[in-house]
Design an enzyme around this catalytic site. Sequence first.
Site, PDB file in Angstrom:
ATOM      1  N   ARG A  27       0.837  -1.211   0.000  1.00 13.86           N
ATOM      2  CA  ARG A  27       0.000   0.000   0.000  1.00 13.86           C
ATOM      3  C   ARG A  27       0.871   1.259   0.000  1.00 13.86           C
ATOM      4  O   ARG A  27       0.578   2.238  -0.693  1.00 13.86           O
ATOM      5  CB  ARG A  27      -0.940  -0.022   1.212  1.00 13.86           C
ATOM      6  CG  ARG A  27      -1.971   1.086   1.183  1.00 13.86           C
ATOM      7  CD  ARG A  27      -3.078   0.863   2.182  1.00 13.86           C
ATOM      8  NE  ARG A  27      -2.606   0.963   3.559  1.00 13.86           N
ATOM      9  CZ  ARG A  27      -3.367   0.699   4.627  1.00 13.86           C
ATOM     10  NH1 ARG A  27      -4.619   0.296   4.470  1.00 13.86           N
ATOM     11  NH2 ARG A  27      -2.889   0.812   5.844  1.00 13.86           N
ATOM     12  N   LYS A  54      -3.002   6.796   1.446  1.00 13.72           N
ATOM     13  CA  LYS A  54      -2.984   7.048   2.894  1.00 13.72           C
ATOM     14  C   LYS A  54      -2.010   8.200   3.135  1.00 13.72           C
ATOM     15  O   LYS A  54      -0.841   8.000   3.480  1.00 13.72           O
ATOM     16  CB  LYS A  54      -2.565   5.773   3.630  1.00 13.72           C
ATOM     17  CG  LYS A  54      -2.898   5.791   5.101  1.00 13.72           C
ATOM     18  CD  LYS A  54      -2.868   4.386   5.659  1.00 13.72           C
ATOM     19  CE  LYS A  54      -2.855   4.366   7.174  1.00 13.72           C
ATOM     20  NZ  LYS A  54      -3.950   5.068   7.812  1.00 13.72           N
ATOM     21  N   GLU A  72     -16.528   4.914   4.833  1.00 16.02           N
ATOM     22  CA  GLU A  72     -15.681   4.416   5.923  1.00 16.02           C
ATOM     23  C   GLU A  72     -15.773   5.401   7.077  1.00 16.02           C
ATOM     24  O   GLU A  72     -16.479   6.413   6.983  1.00 16.02           O
ATOM     25  CB  GLU A  72     -14.238   4.282   5.447  1.00 16.02           C
ATOM     26  CG  GLU A  72     -13.616   5.618   5.032  1.00 16.02           C
ATOM     27  CD  GLU A  72     -12.155   5.510   4.617  1.00 16.02           C
ATOM     28  OE1 GLU A  72     -11.480   4.577   5.065  1.00 16.02           O
ATOM     29  OE2 GLU A  72     -11.700   6.395   3.874  1.00 16.02           O
TER      30      GLU A  72
HETATM   31  N1  PMP Z   1      -9.794   4.109   6.894  1.00 12.35           N
HETATM   32  C1  PMP Z   1      -8.996   5.125   7.265  1.00 12.35           C
HETATM   33  C2  PMP Z   1      -9.369   6.505   6.847  1.00 12.35           C
HETATM   34  C3  PMP Z   1      -7.844   4.883   8.014  1.00 12.35           C
HETATM   35  O1  PMP Z   1      -7.051   5.894   8.369  1.00 12.35           O
HETATM   36  C4  PMP Z   1      -7.529   3.559   8.386  1.00 12.35           C
HETATM   37  C5  PMP Z   1      -6.261   3.253   9.144  1.00 12.35           C
HETATM   38  N2  PMP Z   1      -6.192   3.866  10.385  1.00 12.35           N
HETATM   39  C6  PMP Z   1      -8.400   2.529   8.020  1.00 12.35           C
HETATM   40  C7  PMP Z   1      -9.507   2.834   7.249  1.00 12.35           C
HETATM   41  C8  PMP Z   1      -8.105   1.106   8.375  1.00 12.35           C
HETATM   42  O2  PMP Z   1      -7.027   0.613   7.615  1.00 12.35           O
HETATM   43  P1  PMP Z   1      -6.050  -0.511   8.169  1.00 12.35           P
HETATM   44  O3  PMP Z   1      -6.903  -1.692   8.506  1.00 12.35           O
HETATM   45  O4  PMP Z   1      -5.121  -0.787   7.044  1.00 12.35           O
HETATM   46  O5  PMP Z   1      -5.380   0.041   9.356  1.00 12.35           O
END
Ligand code: PMP
Length: 285
Positions: free
Chosen positions: A51, A150, A183
């Site tokens: 990622r 991210k 989300e």
């Molecule tokens: N959505 C957002 C906006 C995030 O910042 C994160 C991570 N903190 C997630 C979803 C979850 O992603 P991951 O499972 O890879 O931590």
Amino acid sequence: MAIVWIDGEWRSREDARISVYDHGLLYGDGLFEGLRWYSGRIFRLDAHLDRLWDGARAIALSLPYTRDEMAATLREGVERAAKPDGYIRLVVTRGVGDLGISPALCPRPTVLSIFDDIRLYPRECYERGIAVVTASSRRLQGDVFDPRIKSLNYLNNVLAKLEAQVAGCMEAVFLNREGYVTECTGDNVFIVKNGVLKTPAVWLGLLEGITRNSILEIARGSFKRVEETTMTKFDLYTADECFLTGSGAEVIPVTKIDGRAIGTGEPGPMTEGLRAEFARAVRQG
Ligand code: PMP
């Protein structure tokens, strides 16, 4: 005790410093990853590096380390931290440069990793569940700025987090401009309805969470159906169960959304089952 790696140097939390001319600070020009290690092993390290590398390509940033070098540094940090479980914040910025947003001003990206702990929600919330609200602000639209990156620009998320806190809640769910659920500010969202597990499809505009993907994998073995789909607020309100996932949050039940009790108002059995299976999976690597 937290330790920090900055471009080859190991530092204590107190001695870890970067330049005020770093474009990560000045313009939010950069990327990050949040990883956890369990029993001394970094969970889904490859997926996090994939990622990060994809994000770097998307923002035309050339990482100054190979994947193997980065992985070796992260593993060394876990060893140095000398505790079984912990959290890593890996940050890559455009680097130090003169004022002005042009990336050309920054000859070399800054890379740092913090080895610490994180607790996003109090322990009892994992047993009782949390209340969330839908944010009035919308998730960034993919054609403007793709949430799959991210990035160090988290103000969209921070502002919705503030909204949640004003409403006396711990997390906010974003809709996109069309009104579809995407989300939360730092977690992905799932619902269970009539035995089917559903989560918003990535193309709706959300981060493809690594915890989300592990839950999907686990659930494909135990649910009659698993769907990456569209859902609206109606689907949230009428869900039998709801939970959030993230490297920081892990798996946390949601028992109230916009003041409406979800299902029985208690964490549901499918959520509890997935939480237990996830807890097993992270120990297996
Ligand atoms: N959505 C957002 C906006 C995030 O910042 C994160 C991570 N903190 C997630 C979803 C979850 O992603 P991951 O499972 O890879 O931590």
